[in-house]
Motif scaffolding. Structure first.
Motif, PDB file in Angstrom:
ATOM      1  N   GLN B  49       0.867  -1.186   0.000  1.00 50.88           N
ATOM      2  CA  GLN B  49       0.000   0.000   0.000  1.00 50.88           C
ATOM      3  C   GLN B  49       0.896   1.226   0.000  1.00 50.88           C
ATOM      4  OE1 GLN B  49      -2.588  -1.471   3.349  1.00 50.88           O
ATOM      5  NE2 GLN B  49      -4.127  -0.195   2.309  1.00 50.88           N
ATOM      6  N   TYR B  50       0.568   2.137  -0.857  1.00 54.49           N
ATOM      7  CA  TYR B  50       1.405   3.337  -0.969  1.00 54.49           C
ATOM      8  C   TYR B  50       0.539   4.580  -0.763  1.00 54.49           C
ATOM      9  CZ  TYR B  50       4.062   7.118  -3.117  1.00 54.49           C
ATOM     10  OH  TYR B  50       4.687   8.307  -3.343  1.00 54.49           O
ATOM     11  N   TYR B  51       0.866   5.357   0.278  1.00 53.12           N
ATOM     12  CA  TYR B  51       0.135   6.596   0.565  1.00 53.12           C
ATOM     13  C   TYR B  51       1.014   7.777   0.137  1.00 53.12           C
ATOM     14  CZ  TYR B  51      -3.040   3.753   3.394  1.00 53.12           C
ATOM     15  OH  TYR B  51      -3.945   2.809   3.815  1.00 53.12           O
ATOM     16  N   ARG B  54       1.952  10.874   2.308  1.00 58.93           N
ATOM     17  CA  ARG B  54       2.876  10.799   3.443  1.00 58.93           C
ATOM     18  C   ARG B  54       4.335  10.810   2.991  1.00 58.93           C
ATOM     19  NH1 ARG B  54       0.208   5.578   6.404  1.00 58.93           N
ATOM     20  NH2 ARG B  54      -1.923   6.370   6.585  1.00 58.93           N
ATOM     21  N   CYS B  55       4.592  10.530   1.705  1.00 62.83           N
ATOM     22  CA  CYS B  55       5.968  10.346   1.221  1.00 62.83           C
ATOM     23  C   CYS B  55       6.773  11.637   1.358  1.00 62.83           C
ATOM     24  CB  CYS B  55       5.913   9.909  -0.234  1.00 62.83           C
ATOM     25  SG  CYS B  55       7.530   9.792  -0.983  1.00 62.83           S
ATOM     26  N   ILE B  56       7.999  11.509   1.876  1.00 63.90           N
ATOM     27  CA  ILE B  56       8.860  12.692   1.964  1.00 63.90           C
ATOM     28  C   ILE B  56       9.986  12.630   0.919  1.00 63.90           C
ATOM     29  CG2 ILE B  56       8.387  13.124   4.432  1.00 63.90           C
ATOM     30  CD1 ILE B  56      11.234  11.910   4.969  1.00 63.90           C
ATOM     31  N   ALA B  57       9.845  11.704  -0.018  1.00 61.54           N
ATOM     32  CA  ALA B  57      10.777  11.602  -1.150  1.00 61.54           C
ATOM     33  C   ALA B  57      12.227  11.480  -0.702  1.00 61.54           C
ATOM     34  CB  ALA B  57      10.587  12.796  -2.087  1.00 61.54           C
ATOM     35  N   CYS B  58      12.467  10.609   0.252  1.00 60.20           N
ATOM     36  CA  CYS B  58      13.832  10.441   0.730  1.00 60.20           C
ATOM     37  C   CYS B  58      14.625   9.494  -0.163  1.00 60.20           C
ATOM     38  CB  CYS B  58      13.828   9.924   2.160  1.00 60.20           C
ATOM     39  SG  CYS B  58      13.166   8.248   2.297  1.00 60.20           S
ATOM     40  N   GLY B  59      13.929   8.651  -0.932  1.00 56.71           N
ATOM     41  CA  GLY B  59      14.615   7.771  -1.866  1.00 56.71           C
ATOM     42  C   GLY B  59      15.141   6.477  -1.281  1.00 56.71           C
ATOM     43  N   GLU B  60      14.913   6.238  -0.024  1.00 59.21           N
ATOM     44  CA  GLU B  60      15.431   5.013   0.591  1.00 59.21           C
ATOM     45  C   GLU B  60      14.843   3.762  -0.067  1.00 59.21           C
ATOM     46  OE1 GLU B  60      17.725   4.219   3.166  1.00 59.21           O
ATOM     47  OE2 GLU B  60      18.318   6.239   2.569  1.00 59.21           O
ATOM     48  N   CYS B  61      13.586   3.809  -0.428  1.00 58.01           N
ATOM     49  CA  CYS B  61      12.950   2.638  -1.023  1.00 58.01           C
ATOM     50  C   CYS B  61      13.583   2.307  -2.375  1.00 58.01           C
ATOM     51  CB  CYS B  61      11.443   2.854  -1.173  1.00 58.01           C
ATOM     52  SG  CYS B  61      11.013   4.395  -1.987  1.00 58.01           S
ATOM     53  N   VAL B  62      13.966   3.337  -3.089  1.00 57.15           N
ATOM     54  CA  VAL B  62      14.603   3.140  -4.406  1.00 57.15           C
ATOM     55  C   VAL B  62      15.890   2.332  -4.224  1.00 57.15           C
ATOM     56  CG1 VAL B  62      15.556   4.341  -6.413  1.00 57.15           C
ATOM     57  CG2 VAL B  62      13.672   5.368  -5.109  1.00 57.15           C
ATOM     58  N   VAL B  76      10.663  13.508  -7.054  1.00 58.20           N
ATOM     59  CA  VAL B  76       9.298  12.970  -6.961  1.00 58.20           C
ATOM     60  C   VAL B  76       9.360  11.449  -6.997  1.00 58.20           C
ATOM     61  CG1 VAL B  76       7.011  12.859  -8.015  1.00 58.20           C
ATOM     62  CG2 VAL B  76       8.335  14.994  -8.080  1.00 58.20           C
ATOM     63  N   HIS B  77       8.723  10.842  -6.035  1.00 54.71           N
ATOM     64  CA  HIS B  77       8.745   9.388  -5.951  1.00 54.71           C
ATOM     65  C   HIS B  77       7.560   8.794  -6.696  1.00 54.71           C
ATOM     66  CE1 HIS B  77       7.216   5.724  -3.832  1.00 54.71           C
ATOM     67  NE2 HIS B  77       8.446   5.346  -4.105  1.00 54.71           N
ATOM     68  N   THR B  78       7.836   7.751  -7.488  1.00 56.38           N
ATOM     69  CA  THR B  78       6.754   7.038  -8.164  1.00 56.38           C
ATOM     70  C   THR B  78       6.854   5.561  -7.815  1.00 56.38           C
ATOM     71  OG1 THR B  78       7.250   8.489 -10.015  1.00 56.38           O
ATOM     72  CG2 THR B  78       5.567   6.813 -10.380  1.00 56.38           C
ATOM     73  N   VAL B  93      12.424   0.425   5.448  1.00 52.63           N
ATOM     74  CA  VAL B  93      13.241   1.647   5.448  1.00 52.63           C
ATOM     75  C   VAL B  93      12.397   2.905   5.340  1.00 52.63           C
ATOM     76  CG1 VAL B  93      15.287   0.509   4.511  1.00 52.63           C
ATOM     77  CG2 VAL B  93      13.628   1.572   2.939  1.00 52.63           C
ATOM     78  N   CYS B  94      11.140   2.747   5.004  1.00 52.73           N
ATOM     79  CA  CYS B  94      10.312   3.940   4.805  1.00 52.73           C
ATOM     80  C   CYS B  94       9.991   4.563   6.172  1.00 52.73           C
ATOM     81  CB  CYS B  94       9.027   3.580   4.076  1.00 52.73           C
ATOM     82  SG  CYS B  94       7.957   5.011   3.867  1.00 52.73           S
ATOM     83  N   CYS B  95      10.506   5.761   6.388  1.00 52.86           N
ATOM     84  CA  CYS B  95      10.361   6.379   7.706  1.00 52.86           C
ATOM     85  C   CYS B  95       9.030   7.104   7.847  1.00 52.86           C
ATOM     86  CB  CYS B  95      11.506   7.354   7.945  1.00 52.86           C
ATOM     87  SG  CYS B  95      11.506   8.693   6.763  1.00 52.86           S
ATOM     88  N   SER B  96       8.396   7.370   6.729  1.00 56.44           N
ATOM     89  CA  SER B  96       7.234   8.264   6.790  1.00 56.44           C
ATOM     90  C   SER B  96       5.912   7.522   6.935  1.00 56.44           C
ATOM     91  CB  SER B  96       7.168   9.096   5.509  1.00 56.44           C
ATOM     92  OG  SER B  96       6.874   8.230   4.425  1.00 56.44           O
ATOM     93  N   GLY B  97       5.960   6.206   6.771  1.00 51.73           N
ATOM     94  CA  GLY B  97       4.708   5.451   6.815  1.00 51.73           C
ATOM     95  C   GLY B  97       3.988   5.484   5.480  1.00 51.73           C
ATOM     96  N   ALA B  98       4.675   5.947   4.428  1.00 49.45           N
ATOM     97  CA  ALA B  98       4.041   5.989   3.106  1.00 49.45           C
ATOM     98  C   ALA B  98       3.869   4.586   2.539  1.00 49.45           C
ATOM     99  CB  ALA B  98       4.872   6.838   2.150  1.00 49.45           C
ATOM    100  N   LEU B  99       4.720   3.677   2.967  1.00 49.66           N
ATOM    101  CA  LEU B  99       4.648   2.308   2.455  1.00 49.66           C
ATOM    102  C   LEU B  99       4.229   1.367   3.571  1.00 49.66           C
ATOM    103  CD1 LEU B  99       7.970   2.270   0.411  1.00 49.66           C
ATOM    104  CD2 LEU B  99       5.651   2.509  -0.487  1.00 49.66           C
ATOM    105  N   GLU B 100       3.207   0.581   3.271  1.00 51.66           N
ATOM    106  CA  GLU B 100       2.777  -0.413   4.256  1.00 51.66           C
ATOM    107  C   GLU B 100       2.507  -1.703   3.528  1.00 51.66           C
ATOM    108  OE1 GLU B 100      -0.621   0.968   6.432  1.00 51.66           O
ATOM    109  OE2 GLU B 100       0.489   2.646   7.325  1.00 51.66           O
TER     110      GLU B 100
HETATM  111  S1  SF4 Z   1      11.007   5.325   1.502  1.00 52.59           S
HETATM  112 FE1  SF4 Z   1       8.936   6.034   1.910  1.00 52.59          FE
HETATM  113  S2  SF4 Z   1       9.151   8.219   2.195  1.00 52.59           S
HETATM  114 FE2  SF4 Z   1      11.053   7.542   1.231  1.00 52.59          FE
HETATM  115  S3  SF4 Z   1      10.664   7.842  -0.973  1.00 52.59           S
HETATM  116 FE3  SF4 Z   1      10.110   5.741  -0.488  1.00 52.59          FE
HETATM  117  S4  SF4 Z   1       7.908   5.855  -0.064  1.00 52.59           S
HETATM  118 FE4  SF4 Z   1       8.686   7.942   0.044  1.00 52.59          FE
END
Ligand code: SF4
Lengths: 744, 309
Positions: B49-51, B54-62, B76-78, B93-100
């Protein structure tokens, strides 16, 4: 105003009129004073032509305005400008009582109200002759609410006053004046006598004012009422009350005199000490229940003090009686901030709880609150007291109880901020060149500093007991306690039988979550080094890296989520704190009782603490009482909350109240009342001690936060106390809003 | 002990059966009701699930995604769902809770462990556990394992079923289930198929089968405007319930059959977005109080013990 009308006003109509008057008074207060972060207290402003504003420190740590009479100036007896000792305090207070305007509302059945806080005339509050430089550095290091200078916060025995009356009290003073002839006693008697004479003057003038108003009152019903008020108060100048209404009027005067003297006056078990009057009048056929509700309501309009309903007597028999329900009913009719606590326990009439929950759902004013009396009395007994005595402790303040007339407690005045102690420990570890930082090293240092903070509290409390009677004695409480007059000693200085000093811990969740976040993110997952964390905290999580780190540290299973590392830390902190407070009394040998409560001071306490490893920013408020931080679980499950708070109870009779916000959506019917009652009962079964509850609509609260003036009637339970939402400062309002939105 | 996917465990659930309950939501349902407010329960597999808000575009998920399902272009995160293998490293690694991660494999014992935490609350309120979904009838073995352990521990049990599962599956659950709650959405088979993706014959069959047991039954209808708030549809449902009541009565059974009306609401809409699904009920508004009251009156007039939940 009420015009002359042939139809008599019903009690409900009179309540509605009185509420409207109160609303006007309250709105005037907001206009002149701004935010009021504490009990509503029923105080009204002095007449505008004699009003003078001063700045005082509010309880939540935010400076606030207070109103004084420009026409009254007390006489200092000290080069500092202060007023110290029983004689000077009594003399000045009497002078204030003798100039205080009378207040009679022809619609109310009771006369009187108070307009100023005598405390605000007293600057400085503490006598500089009794300085404590040896304690101050550590008090400041740990940010302690150390209790030196604390006033009231224990409970009188109202029956003493109700049976003696003012003149009886004066005769009692005179009697013991010749028994205890030492200087300390003689000075106390002077102060007490001034106090009583001042009250008699005020009550007598009020009776005259009522009679005068009656002469020009056109409405026959109100004229009759004014004449009754005049007769009742004429009687009460000297004599004790006879009827239920007279008892209510006497109680109101006593409360007003305490509110004005030092914000004191806790009601305690009103359904017990008023019951004989109620029964008598009912038997004589001179009192209907509707009328009884009205008198209580008239009292609550002018005094919002804390009261316990139901509960065990010393032999564990339930004392719930018809008056318990009528007091609850009065709160229900009024829908203003009052502080009525309903007892819940094994032997107690379950209908009282049910009725309480019903009212909670219907009114949505956070009233009543719920008291786990079985747990608090068992806990109190663990201090070495018999259960029969423990059951007599009466709920009479924000989160606290006391033995009526027999116990000195400084309840709610002494607090250790765990988060601040944690910060000291963390700093020390990081500054120690020889240390290998670890969570266990940090814990050891935390425990060491917590022990030291408790020791400083102990020394401070001794200092308070040694000196307070020569600073600002408890004249008001002394009158209705067992001992002060008999012994010629202030309640704070050996006047009462028992001394059980309250020491509360605050910031439990902030600290537990900080330990857990370090353990998980630094030690287990090695995402950050200790040095990185120290740098983040120092910079208050600056920059995008800081923000990311902050969010990660915040997003761990927190205290309240259930069986998490943070839950374990919360229990460990609470039990370590309890052990430390209970391992020894103060150096002078006074018993201390641990509790967990921050009152609304968690904002001020937070302002004193830098960023913490749980992802909290510097200066943000710390967590509230024993509660998990809002958002502790995605589902915000009340059962998880109830389990968490039940698991951290210190268990010595002082409370760790659960603050709980329920969604109004769950109140769909009878069954839901049963479910919430079961939630309450189970929390107490599991060890919980007190519940402060709100059922508030998210939309309403958000709109009210934006523009409080649109919701002047919105009442919320902020913490132990309840208040008009619009009275609160933005910081406290935000705290309430955050709690309610946390389930999102 | 069996394992299966759970997407949510709701404690202090007080509208899914009597008392204070814990509702366990199992993943996987064969119906596709277009108004469903639990879309995350539909698929029987894990989903990210991607919200976005909430994403702060930190790029950790990439950085950690093994299948390049995350992209960060010019801050911009996609999230590219079709590449996602639900590996899950990004959630950690997602700190913002954007990914669940939607759906967690749990053993029956793990579920029980969570359920038992609230045992004292069930005991004081007459509550217990409710299995919901998704469709518990599609995870019969797992459901049975959880419920039989609950019975051993003295926890009362309930199942909330859409009825669209095999009768055999439901039958295996009867011995360990104290209460059945079953949805009845529409009576006309074609309209049912149109609104939910399936015809209702099997559901009605299962309802009859359950009515033949000694278990209390609660039928529930989510009132969805223009779907089943029309008098003829609704009276059809009420008539059917009445028929089953008569059946029980004829068998001399005293077990209760009651009925609950639930108002459709839109609280599930952001979950659709987070799952990359289209929200299919945006054109519908919740029924008014009057509509609900009218329907309640119809049900009660027909002699059905009904209430609004
Ligand atoms: S790790 Fe979470 S907050 Fe960071 S870019 Fe990915 S979805 Fe956004």
């Amino acid at each position: 105003m009420v015009s002359a009308s042939p139809r008599a006003l019903s009690y409900q109509e009179r309540i509605d009129l009185l509420r409207a008057t109160k609303k006007r008074h309250t709105e005037e207060k907001w206009r002149v004073l701004g935010s009021i972060d504490m009990d509503d207290n029923g105080i009204i402003l002095p007449p505008l032509e004699t009003l003078r504003c001063v700045e005082v420190m509010g309880g939540s740590g935010v400076p606030m305005k207070d109103a004084l009479f420009s026409t009254f100036t007390p006489k200092s007896n000290h080069p500092s400008g202060g007023i110290f000792g029983a004689r000077a305090c009594g003399e000045n207070y009497r002078a204030l009582l003798e100039m205080h305007p009378t207040y009679v509302d022809p619609v109310s059945s009771l006369a009187g109200c108070y307009m100023v806080n005598f405390l605000s005339y007293r600057t400085p509050q503490w006598n500089p002759d009794f300085d404590y430089p040896h304690l101050r550095p550590e008090q400041q290091l740990y940010g302690l609410h150390h209790g030196i200078g604390a006033v009231q916060h224990f409970c009188q025995d109202m029956t003493i006053g109700l049976s003696l009356g003012w003149e009886g009290l004066r005769r009692k003073i005179l009697t013991f004046r010749s028994v205890n002839t030492d200087d300390e006693a003689q000075e106390l008697y002077d102060g007490l006598e001034h106090f009583v004479l001042g009250m008699q003057n005020w009550i007598g003038r009020t009776a005259a004012a009522a009679r005068e108003m009656a002469a020009s009152e056109a409405n026959p019903q109100l004229r009759e009422n004014l004449l009754q008020i005049a007769a009742i108060n004429d009687h009460l100048v000297h004599e004790p009350p006879r009827t239920f209404r007279e008892a209510c009027q006497w109680m109101l005067w006593y409360q007003l005199s305490g509110k004005m003297y030092n914000m004191g006056g806790s009601l305690g078990r009103i359904d017990q000490f008023l019951y004989p009057y109620y029964q008598r009048d009912k038997q004589l056929g001179t009192l209907e229940d509707e009328e009884a509700v009205f008198h209580i309501a008239c009292h609550f309009l002018m005094d919002t003090s804390y009261t316990q309903l139901g509960g065990p007597d010393s032999l564990h028999e339930d004392t719930t009686n018809p008056l318990s329900y009528l007091v609850l009913e009065a709160a229900h009719r009024l829908k203003i901030p009052v502080n009525v606590g309903v007892c819940v326990g094994e032997h107690i009439d379950p209908q009282l709880l049910r009725r309480g929950v019903e009212i909670m759902f219907q009114d949505k004013t956070g009233i009543p609150k719920f008291l786990g009396v079985d747990r608090t009395s068992e806990g109190f007994a663990r201090n070495g007291y018999p259960m029969t005595l423990a059951r007599e402790r009466a709920y009479s303040g924000c989160h606290w109880s006391a033995l009526p007339g027999r116990e000195y407690t400084v309840n709610d005045c002494v607090k250790i901020n765990f988060a601040r102690v944690f910060e000291v420990a963390f700093q020390e570890m990081m500054d120690d060149a020889h240390a290998q930082p670890s969570v266990s090293d940090l814990w050891n240092r935390f425990e060491k500093h917590l022990r030291r903070a408790a020791a400083v509290i102990g020394e401070s409390l001794d200092f308070q007991i040694d000196h307070m009677y020569r600073v600002y004695p408890e004249l008001h409480m002394d009158l209705l306690c067992h001992g002060p007059i008999e012994r010629g000693r202030d309640a704070s200085h050996g006047g009462v039988e028992y001394v059980n000093l309250c020491v509360d811990g605050s910031g439990l969740a902030t600290t537990a979550d900080s330990f857990a976040a370090l353990e998980q993110r630094v030690e287990k997952e090695e995402r950050f080094t200790w040095q990185q964390i120290a740098a983040f905290l120092k910079s208050d999580w600056e920059g995008p890296e800081g923000e990311r780190a902050r969010l990660l540290m915040h997003r761990i299973p927190r205290y309240g989520s259930g069986r998490s590392c943070a839950d374990a830390y919360a229990s460990r902190i609470a039990s370590t704190f309890t052990t430390i407070i209970k391992e020894k009394p103060t150096p002078r040998g006074f018993n201390m009782i641990p509790g967990l409560f921050s009152w609304a001071a968690n904002l001020a306490m937070g302002a004193d603490v830098g960023a913490t490893p749980n992802g909290r920013h510097a200066k943000e408020r710390i967590s509230h009482g024993p509660n998990p931080d809002p958002g502790f679980r995605k589902d915000a499950a009340p059962t998880a909350l109830a389990l968490a708070v039940a698991a951290v109870q210190p268990g010595y009779g002082n409370t760790a109240p659960m603050q709980i916000e329920l969604d109004p959506g769950l109140s769909k019917g009878e069954e839901d009342i049963g479910n919430v009652a079961a939630l309450i009962r189970t929390h107490f079964d599991l060890g919980g001690t007190q519940i402060n509850m709100n059922i508030l609509d998210k939309k309403t609260i958000l709109e009210a936060h934006k523009d409080p003036s649109k919701y002047p009637d919105l009442v919320v339970r902020v913490t132990g106390f309840s208040a008009y939402f619009a009275s609160l400062s933005p910081g406290i309002r935000q705290m309430v809003v955050d709690r309610i939105l946390a389930g999102e | 002990m069996s394992k299966d996917l759970v997407f949510h465990i709701q404690r202090f659930s007080i509208h899914d059966g009597p008392g204070i309950r814990t509702t366990v939501f199992l993943k996987g349902c064969a119906m596709q009701c277009f108004w469903c407010h639990n879309p995350e329960g539909r698929h029987p597999y894990r989903e990210l699930q991607y919200y976005a808000s909430r994403c702060i575009a930190c790029g950790e998920c990439v950085r950690v995604c093994p299948s390049n399902a995350h992209e960060l272009v010019q801050g911009v995160h996609t999230f590219l769902r079709d590449r996602c293998t639900t590996h899950g490293a990004c959630v950690d690694v997602c700190c913002s809770g954007a990914l669940e991660m939607n759906g967690r494999e749990m053993s029956a014992e793990e579920v029980l462990d969570e359920i038992l935490q609230d045992k004292p609350f069930y005991d004081n309120s007459g509550g217990g556990v409710t299995l919901s979904g998704g469709e518990p009838g599609l995870s019969a073995k797992f459901s049975k394992d959880i419920l039989s352990r609950c019975k051993e521990e003295g926890v009362a049990t309930a199942i909330e079923t859409c009825g669209y599962c095999s009768a055999e599956a439901l039958k295996t659950l009867i011995p360990v289930t104290d209460l059945f709650m079953m949805d009845l959405k529409l009576m006309t088979p074609e309209r049912h198929a149109e609104a939910t993706g399936n015809s209702n014959e099997r559901i009605l069959e299962n309802a009859r089968m359950l009515a033949g047991t000694d278990r209390p039954l609660i039928f529930r209808t989510p009132i969805v405007p223009s779907v089943n708030d029309l008098t003829e549809e609704f009276t059809g449902i009420v008539g059917f319930i009445h028929e089953l009541m008569a059946l029980r009565h004829a068998q001399g059974s005293t077990a209760s059959i009651t009925y609950e009306l639930l108002a459709f609401h839109k609280l599930g809409s952001d979950k659709y977005l987070s799952l990359g699904m289209e929200y299919t009920a945006s054109h519908i508004e919740p029924p008014t109080k009057e509509v609900m009251q009218n329907l309640l009156a119809i049900a009660r007039d027909a002699g059905v013990a009904a209430r609004i939940r």
